[in-house]
Structure formats: C-alpha cells, structure tokens
Design an enzyme around this catalytic site. Sequence first.
Site, PDB file in Angstrom:
ATOM      1  N   CYS A 174      -4.817  -2.675   7.224  1.00  0.00           N
ATOM      2  CA  CYS A 174      -4.588  -1.700   6.161  1.00  0.00           C
ATOM      3  C   CYS A 174      -5.876  -0.957   5.783  1.00  0.00           C
ATOM      4  O   CYS A 174      -5.820   0.207   5.363  1.00  0.00           O
ATOM      5  CB  CYS A 174      -3.977  -2.369   4.944  1.00  0.00           C
ATOM      6  SG  CYS A 174      -4.906  -3.792   4.343  1.00  0.00           S
TER       7      CYS A 174
ATOM      8  N   HIS B 292      -4.607  -5.732   0.472  1.00  0.00           N
ATOM      9  CA  HIS B 292      -3.979  -4.482   0.897  1.00  0.00           C
ATOM     10  C   HIS B 292      -4.701  -3.279   0.301  1.00  0.00           C
ATOM     11  O   HIS B 292      -5.009  -3.261  -0.890  1.00  0.00           O
ATOM     12  CB  HIS B 292      -2.501  -4.446   0.494  1.00  0.00           C
ATOM     13  CG  HIS B 292      -1.793  -3.206   0.952  1.00  0.00           C
ATOM     14  ND1 HIS B 292      -1.641  -2.889   2.283  1.00  0.00           N
ATOM     15  CD2 HIS B 292      -1.219  -2.191   0.248  1.00  0.00           C
ATOM     16  CE1 HIS B 292      -0.987  -1.745   2.393  1.00  0.00           C
ATOM     17  NE2 HIS B 292      -0.721  -1.290   1.171  1.00  0.00           N
TER      18      HIS B 292
ATOM     19  N   ASN C  62       0.378   5.481   1.426  1.00  0.00           N
ATOM     20  CA  ASN C  62       0.442   4.038   1.668  1.00  0.00           C
ATOM     21  C   ASN C  62       0.986   3.789   3.080  1.00  0.00           C
ATOM     22  O   ASN C  62       2.048   4.311   3.458  1.00  0.00           O
ATOM     23  CB  ASN C  62       1.353   3.382   0.624  1.00  0.00           C
ATOM     24  CG  ASN C  62       1.213   1.871   0.600  1.00  0.00           C
ATOM     25  OD1 ASN C  62       0.851   1.247   1.587  1.00  0.00           O
ATOM     26  ND2 ASN C  62       1.509   1.286  -0.540  1.00  0.00           N
TER      27      ASN C  62
END
Length: 351
Positions: A21, A126, A141
């Site tokens: 991520c 994250h 995202n």
Amino acid sequence: MFDRKLNMDSIFHEKQEGSLCAQHCLNNLLQGEYFTPVDLSSIAHQLDEEERMRMAEGGMASEEYRTFLQQPSGNMDDSGFFSIQVISNALRVWGLELILFNSREYQSLMINPINENAFICNYKEHWFTIRKLGQQWFNLNSLLTGPELISDTYLALFLAQLQQEGYSIFVIRGNLPECEAEQILRFMRVQQQQRPRLIGEDEAQTSAGSRSAALSQAEVGFVVEDEVVDEDEELKRALALSRQDIDVEDEEADLRRAIQLSMQGAVMSNTSPESEAGSVKSGSQAAGSSTGGQSDTLTAEELRKRRQAYFDRQQQQAQSNISQQPDPKSTGGSGSVNTGSEEDQQQKRSQ
C-alpha cells in the site's frame, strides 16, 4: 467537447497488490509508476544503516547496540510494509515534505483543507492518498475499484471522520509533478454516476449475485419438477379409481350372469326335454327379467333360498306328474305344465 468518462480514466490509480500500500500511495499521489518495491526497500535499508551507525556511537560492545542488531527492521518487513520515514524520504526526492495535519503548528495556521494539494492517510499498516486534480478532490485509496470523487463540502467532513477512526493524516507541501489528469481536469469538472466499491466487497457482491441467480434457477427447476410430480400422482390416482370402478362393474355383471346361468341350468336339469320345453323357455325369460331387476338389491343368501325353493317345487311337480300319468294327446298336459310354470314365476316375483 470532453468525454467525462475519459476524464475519469485519465486518473492514475494503482489497485492493491499484497501489502504494497505504501508503493500504491506514493504512485497515486505522483500519478505515475515512480516507485517500485525495490526502490522503497533500498530507502529502508539506507535508513536502517543510518540508525545502526547512530547506535554504534554509544559503543559497539554496549548492551543497547547488541539488542538493536537482534531486532528486525523498523522501516520495512517481509509483507511489503514501509514506515513513514521511508515515505518521507521517497517524497523528499521530489522536493515534497509531510506535515502532520493534526499538529498544533498546522492547526494554528487555520488553513481550509480545500486550499491544499494532497493528503496522505495512514492507519496501522495501510496508506492511501487524497489528491486534488484540476479543481476537484479524489480519494485514490488502492483498496477501491477506482478513484472516488469528493466534493469540496465533503472533504473536511471526510478528514474529520478519518481522524475519529484513528487515521494519521499528513499534508503534502511542495509542487507535485505535472500529470495527464491534471492537464485534462483543469478545463472541465467531472461527474461520477456510481461510486467505486471496496475491491473485496465488489468481488463478494459479484459472487453473491452469481449464487443468487443459481439458487433462483434451481428453485424454478424444483417448482417445475414438483408440478410435474403432482400431475403424475393425480393421473395415477385417477387411473386407479377408474380401474376400481371397472372391476366393481365387472364383478356385478359376472355375478348376474352366473346366477342367471345357474338358474337356467337348474330348470333344464329338472324338466323333460319335450313336456317342459315351454316351461324352460318362459322360466328362463322370467328368471332373466327377475334377476336383472333385483340382483342389485337381493343378497346372495336370499337368492340361494329362492333358487332352492324353486327347485323343490319343480321336483314335487315332476313326481306328481309321474304318478298321474297324463294323456300325451290331451292339450291340458302341456297347458297345465305351462300354467304351473307361470304360476311359479308369479309366486317368485311376489316373494
């Protein structure tokens, strides 16, 4: 005239792969494939070496230094996670810096979030990016199926919601590199008809839709099959009932025929061929008519008693005729037999 769908397609958006991520966050911020896992690992190793050298200044034989060497890296792990220090050093290459959004220093400036260029958000392991492209904000995202349009009004509420959920938010300061989406969206605002879903949620909904369709088809099949089975059962019951009716009718007809034949045979066996010819004929006709009309109501025991009484009378008449020996040429003989036969039939009917 610009195509709104093409405008959305111009936005670079890396989707989640493994635990990379941090890489997706940086590339979505910069709008291109600028960093790879190898690049970020190299930055992490460099940070680990700098930390080791600082710890060595206190003495390589110290307990703190030996403990530090035994501990895993705090800047990366085998899953693909990278620390805020790695991200900060990666952005420093582009002349960008991070400022904690909730810090007193930044809050004292009282800057409206819509006047910024981008934010980086982190919760546990994250990372994801929120960036302005043209005159609009987008949630980039990597866990989403695509970019999510955020209105200016909703931006402040969205950031406040993330803070309540435990996210750390960093403001990006500096000039972001030029990108295709920025050039296109600078001239036209886009509209999003359907918001993207979380990647796992989208797959689950697709799978659930397939299962629902399969179950609906199976239920329809079961209903059709049940209807066919019900029709077959009704047909079988109808055929069984019709067979029972036919069997009952056949049994009744056979009984009537048996009684009629039995009575005819008894009459023929107790009368002579010549003198009782008329009696047999009239008796059989009378018996046929009588049994035909009463066989449905008389029981077998009643019929048996009547047949026995009839045979007894026939036997008595035969013995009386033999003792009197009537003249064969006189008409009274045959007439008396016929008359007697008719009287017997009348008595049978009256009984």
